[in-house]
Design an enzyme around this catalytic site. Sequence first.
Site, PDB file in Angstrom:
ATOM      1  N   ASP A 128     -10.655  -2.558  -7.555  1.00  0.00           N
ATOM      2  CA  ASP A 128     -12.168  -2.705  -7.955  1.00  0.00           C
ATOM      3  C   ASP A 128     -12.813  -1.778  -8.916  1.00  0.00           C
ATOM      4  O   ASP A 128     -11.510  -0.722  -9.499  1.00  0.00           O
ATOM      5  CB  ASP A 128     -12.846  -3.555  -7.218  1.00  0.00           C
ATOM      6  CG  ASP A 128     -13.379  -1.843  -6.553  1.00  0.00           C
ATOM      7  OD1 ASP A 128     -13.078  -0.168  -6.918  1.00  0.00           O
ATOM      8  OD2 ASP A 128     -14.115  -1.279  -5.471  1.00  0.00           O
ATOM      9  N   THR A 182     -12.677   3.641  -1.401  1.00  0.00           N
ATOM     10  CA  THR A 182     -12.315   3.974   0.032  1.00  0.00           C
ATOM     11  C   THR A 182     -10.961   3.594   0.812  1.00  0.00           C
ATOM     12  O   THR A 182     -10.429   3.919   1.488  1.00  0.00           O
ATOM     13  CB  THR A 182     -13.094   3.690   1.563  1.00  0.00           C
ATOM     14  OG1 THR A 182     -13.488   2.084   1.045  1.00  0.00           O
ATOM     15  CG2 THR A 182     -14.256   4.525   1.734  1.00  0.00           C
ATOM     16  N   CYS A 186      -9.701   1.079  -3.798  1.00  0.00           N
ATOM     17  CA  CYS A 186     -10.518   0.834  -3.695  1.00  0.00           C
ATOM     18  C   CYS A 186     -11.497   1.684  -4.026  1.00  0.00           C
ATOM     19  O   CYS A 186     -10.718   3.332  -3.676  1.00  0.00           O
ATOM     20  CB  CYS A 186     -12.016  -0.502  -3.523  1.00  0.00           C
ATOM     21  SG  CYS A 186     -11.989   0.239  -1.306  1.00  0.00           S
ATOM     22  N   HIS A 189      10.655  -2.827  15.544  1.00  0.00           N
ATOM     23  CA  HIS A 189       9.725  -3.094  15.029  1.00  0.00           C
ATOM     24  C   HIS A 189       9.787  -4.171  14.242  1.00  0.00           C
ATOM     25  O   HIS A 189       8.470  -4.987  14.011  1.00  0.00           O
ATOM     26  CB  HIS A 189       9.799  -2.205  13.584  1.00  0.00           C
ATOM     27  CG  HIS A 189      10.045  -0.597  13.869  1.00  0.00           C
ATOM     28  ND1 HIS A 189       8.896  -0.057  14.571  1.00  0.00           N
ATOM     29  CD2 HIS A 189      10.849   0.091  13.693  1.00  0.00           C
ATOM     30  CE1 HIS A 189       9.196   1.403  15.520  1.00  0.00           C
ATOM     31  NE2 HIS A 189      10.246   1.526  14.466  1.00  0.00           N
ATOM     32  N   HIS A 235       8.419   1.672  10.003  1.00  0.00           N
ATOM     33  CA  HIS A 235       7.550   0.732  10.955  1.00  0.00           C
ATOM     34  C   HIS A 235       6.744  -1.139  11.255  1.00  0.00           C
ATOM     35  O   HIS A 235       6.956  -1.869  12.000  1.00  0.00           O
ATOM     36  CB  HIS A 235       6.803   1.067  11.844  1.00  0.00           C
ATOM     37  CG  HIS A 235       7.760   2.183  12.645  1.00  0.00           C
ATOM     38  ND1 HIS A 235       7.242   3.661  14.061  1.00  0.00           N
ATOM     39  CD2 HIS A 235       9.091   3.346  12.474  1.00  0.00           C
ATOM     40  CE1 HIS A 235       7.973   4.015  13.610  1.00  0.00           C
ATOM     41  NE2 HIS A 235       8.704   4.239  12.904  1.00  0.00           N
TER      42      HIS A 235
HETATM   43  C1  RB5 Z   1     -17.411  -0.324  -4.464  1.00  0.00           C
HETATM   44  O1  RB5 Z   1     -18.875   0.121  -4.736  1.00  0.00           O
HETATM   45  C2  RB5 Z   1     -17.556   0.251  -2.810  1.00  0.00           C
HETATM   46  O2  RB5 Z   1     -18.003  -0.693  -1.939  1.00  0.00           O
HETATM   47  C3  RB5 Z   1     -16.189  -0.202  -2.528  1.00  0.00           C
HETATM   48  O3  RB5 Z   1     -15.185   0.149  -4.075  1.00  0.00           O
HETATM   49  C4  RB5 Z   1     -14.773   0.049  -0.582  1.00  0.00           C
HETATM   50  O4  RB5 Z   1     -15.007   1.801  -0.824  1.00  0.00           O
HETATM   51  C5  RB5 Z   1     -15.456  -1.349  -0.516  1.00  0.00           C
HETATM   52  O5  RB5 Z   1     -14.544  -0.967   0.624  1.00  0.00           O
END
Ligand code: RB5
Length: 147
Positions: free
Chosen positions: A8, A67, A65, A133, A98
């Site tokens: 994203d 996180t 993304c 596994h 695994h």
């Molecule tokens: C976008 O702002 C953010 O929420 C997305 O990139 C991600 O971290 C979601 O898990």
Amino acid sequence: MRIALGSDHGGYRLKEAIKEHLTKKGHFVTDYGTDSIESVDYPDYAEKLCHGILNGEADRGILICGTGIGIAIAANKVKGIRCATVSDVFSAKKCVEHNNCQVMSLGERTIGFGLALELAEAFLTATFEGDRHQRRVDKIMEIENQK
Ligand code: RB5
């Protein structure tokens, strides 16, 4: 190796850096977007990339993304996909050895770019070990088949 990349807006810059790195190393990279830092919804990119993996367009995929979490949750909703969010080299290897993950997710806002390239290297060079596994992965996939 044929590698799928997707992100994203929160992972766009890291996706571009990984794409440049892997292309220079001679991998065949398919980019499923996004194409800028303009705000988009990560499930759309997780879904596109995962269908690309299931259709045989790429051998492994890396999703990014902010996180790495939301895009992994979305990827794991696609039947047949195993995706792990990773931030250390050991896990990047083990999620293949695994868990037979075809997809790894990273967080652009949680790790440095240098580490991300090392994680990509570890993920892409690892091989599933099978044996006990395989039995465990089969059990995961059985859960997915339950209604
Ligand atoms: C976008 O702002 C953010 O929420 C997305 O990139 C991600 O971290 C979601 O898990």
